[in-house]
Write an enzyme that holds these catalytic residues in place. Structure first.
Site, PDB file in Angstrom:
ATOM      1  N   GLU A   1      42.120  -2.588  18.228  1.00 18.03           N
ATOM      2  CA  GLU A   1      41.110  -3.367  18.950  1.00 18.03           C
ATOM      3  C   GLU A   1      41.177  -2.904  20.398  1.00 18.03           C
ATOM      4  OE1 GLU A   1      39.077  -5.544  17.562  1.00 18.03           O
ATOM      5  OE2 GLU A   1      40.016  -5.901  15.626  1.00 18.03           O
TER       6      GLU A   1
ATOM      7  N   CYS B   1      37.593  -8.020  26.931  1.00 18.16           N
ATOM      8  CA  CYS B   1      37.192  -6.744  26.306  1.00 18.16           C
ATOM      9  C   CYS B   1      35.685  -6.745  26.077  1.00 18.16           C
ATOM     10  CB  CYS B   1      37.941  -6.543  24.996  1.00 18.16           C
ATOM     11  SG  CYS B   1      37.720  -7.896  23.826  1.00 18.16           S
TER      12      CYS B   1
HETATM   13  P1  NAD Z   1      47.331  -2.036  27.546  1.00 15.79           P
HETATM   14  O1  NAD Z   1      46.825  -1.001  26.619  1.00 15.79           O
HETATM   15  O2  NAD Z   1      47.867  -1.600  28.852  1.00 15.79           O
HETATM   16  O3  NAD Z   1      48.522  -2.872  26.855  1.00 15.79           O
HETATM   17  C1  NAD Z   1      48.317  -3.543  25.629  1.00 15.79           C
HETATM   18  C2  NAD Z   1      49.656  -3.615  24.894  1.00 15.79           C
HETATM   19  O4  NAD Z   1      50.033  -2.301  24.495  1.00 15.79           O
HETATM   20  C3  NAD Z   1      50.806  -4.146  25.718  1.00 15.79           C
HETATM   21  O5  NAD Z   1      51.638  -4.927  24.891  1.00 15.79           O
HETATM   22  C4  NAD Z   1      51.513  -2.888  26.190  1.00 15.79           C
HETATM   23  O6  NAD Z   1      52.879  -3.096  26.481  1.00 15.79           O
HETATM   24  C5  NAD Z   1      51.313  -1.961  25.015  1.00 15.79           C
HETATM   25  N1  NAD Z   1      51.234  -0.540  25.387  1.00 15.79           N
HETATM   26  C6  NAD Z   1      50.613  -0.010  26.473  1.00 15.79           C
HETATM   27  N2  NAD Z   1      50.732   1.332  26.453  1.00 15.79           N
HETATM   28  C7  NAD Z   1      51.401   1.652  25.331  1.00 15.79           C
HETATM   29  C8  NAD Z   1      51.850   2.889  24.776  1.00 15.79           C
HETATM   30  N3  NAD Z   1      51.626   4.047  25.379  1.00 15.79           N
HETATM   31  N4  NAD Z   1      52.539   2.853  23.617  1.00 15.79           N
HETATM   32  C9  NAD Z   1      52.778   1.667  22.990  1.00 15.79           C
HETATM   33  N5  NAD Z   1      52.401   0.471  23.485  1.00 15.79           N
HETATM   34  C10 NAD Z   1      51.709   0.466  24.647  1.00 15.79           C
HETATM   35  O7  NAD Z   1      46.173  -3.100  27.738  1.00 15.79           O
HETATM   36  P2  NAD Z   1      46.149  -4.366  28.690  1.00 15.79           P
HETATM   37  O8  NAD Z   1      46.008  -3.916  30.109  1.00 15.79           O
HETATM   38  O9  NAD Z   1      47.252  -5.303  28.384  1.00 15.79           O
HETATM   39  O10 NAD Z   1      44.780  -5.050  28.208  1.00 15.79           O
HETATM   40  C11 NAD Z   1      43.542  -4.605  28.644  1.00 15.79           C
HETATM   41  C12 NAD Z   1      42.903  -3.658  27.639  1.00 15.79           C
HETATM   42  O11 NAD Z   1      42.852  -4.263  26.358  1.00 15.79           O
HETATM   43  C13 NAD Z   1      41.466  -3.345  27.993  1.00 15.79           C
HETATM   44  O12 NAD Z   1      41.199  -1.986  27.723  1.00 15.79           O
HETATM   45  C14 NAD Z   1      40.673  -4.246  27.060  1.00 15.79           C
HETATM   46  O13 NAD Z   1      39.360  -3.807  26.820  1.00 15.79           O
HETATM   47  C15 NAD Z   1      41.534  -4.195  25.832  1.00 15.79           C
HETATM   48  N6  NAD Z   1      41.279  -5.356  24.977  1.00 15.79           N
HETATM   49  C16 NAD Z   1      40.641  -5.187  23.779  1.00 15.79           C
HETATM   50  C17 NAD Z   1      40.351  -6.294  22.979  1.00 15.79           C
HETATM   51  C18 NAD Z   1      39.631  -6.172  21.654  1.00 15.79           C
HETATM   52  O14 NAD Z   1      39.648  -7.127  20.894  1.00 15.79           O
HETATM   53  N7  NAD Z   1      38.993  -5.046  21.350  1.00 15.79           N
HETATM   54  C19 NAD Z   1      40.738  -7.560  23.399  1.00 15.79           C
HETATM   55  C20 NAD Z   1      41.396  -7.690  24.622  1.00 15.79           C
HETATM   56  C21 NAD Z   1      41.664  -6.584  25.393  1.00 15.79           C
END
Ligand code: NAD
Length: 495
Positions: free
Chosen positions: A221, A255
């Protein structure tokens, strides 16, 4: 951001959590779905009782206003849990399937069995909902869960863990494993049975790559660049309110926040003025929240600066230095600008004019993302026609954002917004292995397709293909079936 613990310690903790989750799976997966639903119901009741504390924690960690935390984090979570309470047993009932005649006397069915241990990797922006809802779907389907929350939302995640305990969830059926990317990757290295990731495209790609090494299925997602398409016959009073809400609630950090406003030319100037006035008033109230991630804010400011240098117009705020840090409206954008193409996780709305419905569709689809979209028109058929041509995972007509909260609708993206679904029946079954079963009722000693594979069997099969798929009259088909039926019986007796 919290500091990562050393790699070996992270790996050890991940391994211990996964081991406990596997042990817990044996008990939890064997429980009747109605009992699992009863546990979900207790969680839901506890959330209602504890909601003040939950909301305070969400507001502190995710920069939300109280109204925003209640309406778009807590309330949708309650709706989803109630859906699971009521629908889980029905959705997971084995489904009967047809058995074509050529397969002999048999019945067919599909069973929905839990996968095993699900690792849920959650973001910070809706820290409660996006941790608890995927975890609850996984648990309702009979899996156990290791939740890896965002390092920015550890306190909210701790509340989720406590809530599960208070609701009497089986020991270790849900564990919270704090940490950053390293922890997420350490959990994947332990080979869970499914990874459910919500976050940005970079993290999603890293998770997918890590899971691919072990052939672990992944639901992603990811981000969006949601278009709002306003046709000239739309109710402009409703549209202006919706655009400002869709773009700026939670400081544009959903998102599914509205990011691209596509407006039909005859109403472009009028609508832009109205939205600009509303945006200015909203900025003063502070109801839009605050930008939490400073890197996302800086990236947004850079996108706006670049767009303005390339001919776009900064409408709100007056000062370019405040762009991206508070509600920002940029008009006269062109489709190729980074502000229009890349994700902007801050309160920035890019506005573009279009002349025809076809052009609006082309502009909306001209994006690496495909998460949510909205179409606005007084003509339902026209709106539906536009929706039908959008490459998007989800869409709304004459409303924004709200569709993600309907528990009966599966949710997920296309293109760089990810793949796989949660919510709705499809979303619950996504957490299951679909096991297909064909049960024969034949008492024959052997079957026509078994050995010997002699000329007689080849001819019979050839005749069968002709009968099932060849061009012939109904009479020819009927007599043909009688002939083949006799041959089959004779063959059965001879073998
Ligand atoms: P992020 O990708 O920085 O982090 C999300 C999660 O992934 C965290 O738990 C983080 O620790 C982990 N993570 C980050 N990089 C990683 C890697 N290289 N390997 C493994 N794990 C990793 O996102 P964020 O800043 O917490 O949230 C914002 C993003 O999430 C935006 O891009 C938003 O659009 C997206 N989002 C999508 C949805 C959806 O339902 N499609 C919902 C909410 C947020």
């Amino acid at each position: 951001m919290t500091e990562e613990v050393p790699t070996s310690e992270t790996a050890r903790r991940a391994s211990a959590a996964m081991q406990s989750a596997r042990t817990a799976f044996d008990g939890w997966s064997g429980i009747d779905p109605t009992e699992r639903s009863a546990c979900i119901e207790r969680m839901r009741r506890k959330i209602v009782l504890d909601r003040d504390e939950i909301v305070r924690t969400i507001c502190a960690e995710a920069g939300k206003t109280r109204a925003e935390a209640l309406s778009s984090d807590v309330l949708p979570t309650l709706e989803m849990l109630r859906y699971l309470e009521r629908e889980t047993a029905r959705i997971l009932e084995p489904r009967k399937a047809k058995t074509p005649l050529v397969f002999g006397r048999a019945s067919s069915r599909v069973e929905y069995r839990p996968r095993g241990v699900v690792v849920v990797i959650a973001p910070w922006n809706n820290p409660f909902q996006l941790s608890l809802v995927p975890a609850a779907f996984a648990l309702a389907a009979g899996n156990t869960v290791v939740l890896k929350p965002s390092p920015l939302a550890r306190k909210t995640a701790a509340l989720v863990g406590r809530l599960c305990q208070d609701a009497g969830l089986a020991q270790d059926a849900l564990q919270v494993e704090d940490g950053g990317a390293e922890t997420a990757l350490a959990l994947i290295a332990e080979q869970p049975d499914l990874v459910f990731f919500t976050g940005g495209p970079a993290g999603g790609r890293a998770v997918l790559e890590a899971a691919a090494r072990h052939l672990i299925p992944v639901i992603l997602e990811l981000g969006g660049k949601d278009p709002m398409i306003v046709l000239a016959d739309a109710d402009l009073e409703r549209v202006e309110q919706a655009a400002v809400y869709g773009a700026f609630t939670h400081a544009g950090q959903h998102c599914v926040s509205t990011k691209r406003l596509l407006v039909e030319k005859p109403i472009y100037g009028t609508l832009l003025d109205r939205i600009a006035n509303l945006t200015r008033s909203l900025t003063e109230t502070g109801e839009w929240g605050r930008v939490v991630d400073e890197r996302a804010m800086a990236a947004a400011a850079e996108q706006v600066r670049e767009a303005v240098a390339d001919g776009a117009r900064l409408v709100v705020p007056d000062d370019l230095d405040r762009a991206g840090a508070e509600p920002t409206l940029v008009s006269d954008c062109s489709p190729s600008m980074r502000l229009v193409q890349e994700e902007t996780f801050a309160p920035v709305l890019a506005v573009l004019p279009f002349e025809t419905d076809a052009e609006a569709v082309e502009m909306a689809n001209d994006s690496p993302f495909g998460l949510n979209a909205s179409v606005w028109s007084g003509d339902a058929a026209r709106a539906d026609d536009v929706v039908g041509r959008l490459r998007t995972g989800n869409a709304c007509v004459n409303n924004v954002l709200i569709n993600i909260g309907n528990p009966h609708l599966p949710f997920g993206g296309v293109k760089a917004s990810g793949f796989g679904r949660y919510h709705g029946p499809e979303g619950l079954r996504a957490f299951c292995v679909e096991t297909s079963v064909l049960a024969s009722r034949s008492r024959r000693r052997t079957e026509p397709n078994w050995f010997p594979h002699d000329d007689n069997m080849a001819e019979m099969t050839d005749e069968l293909i002709e009968l099932r798929y060849g061009e012939m009259s109904r009479w020819q088909r009927l007599t043909g079936w009688i002939r083949v039926g006799r041959k089959l019986t004779r063959r059965g007796k001879n073998l």
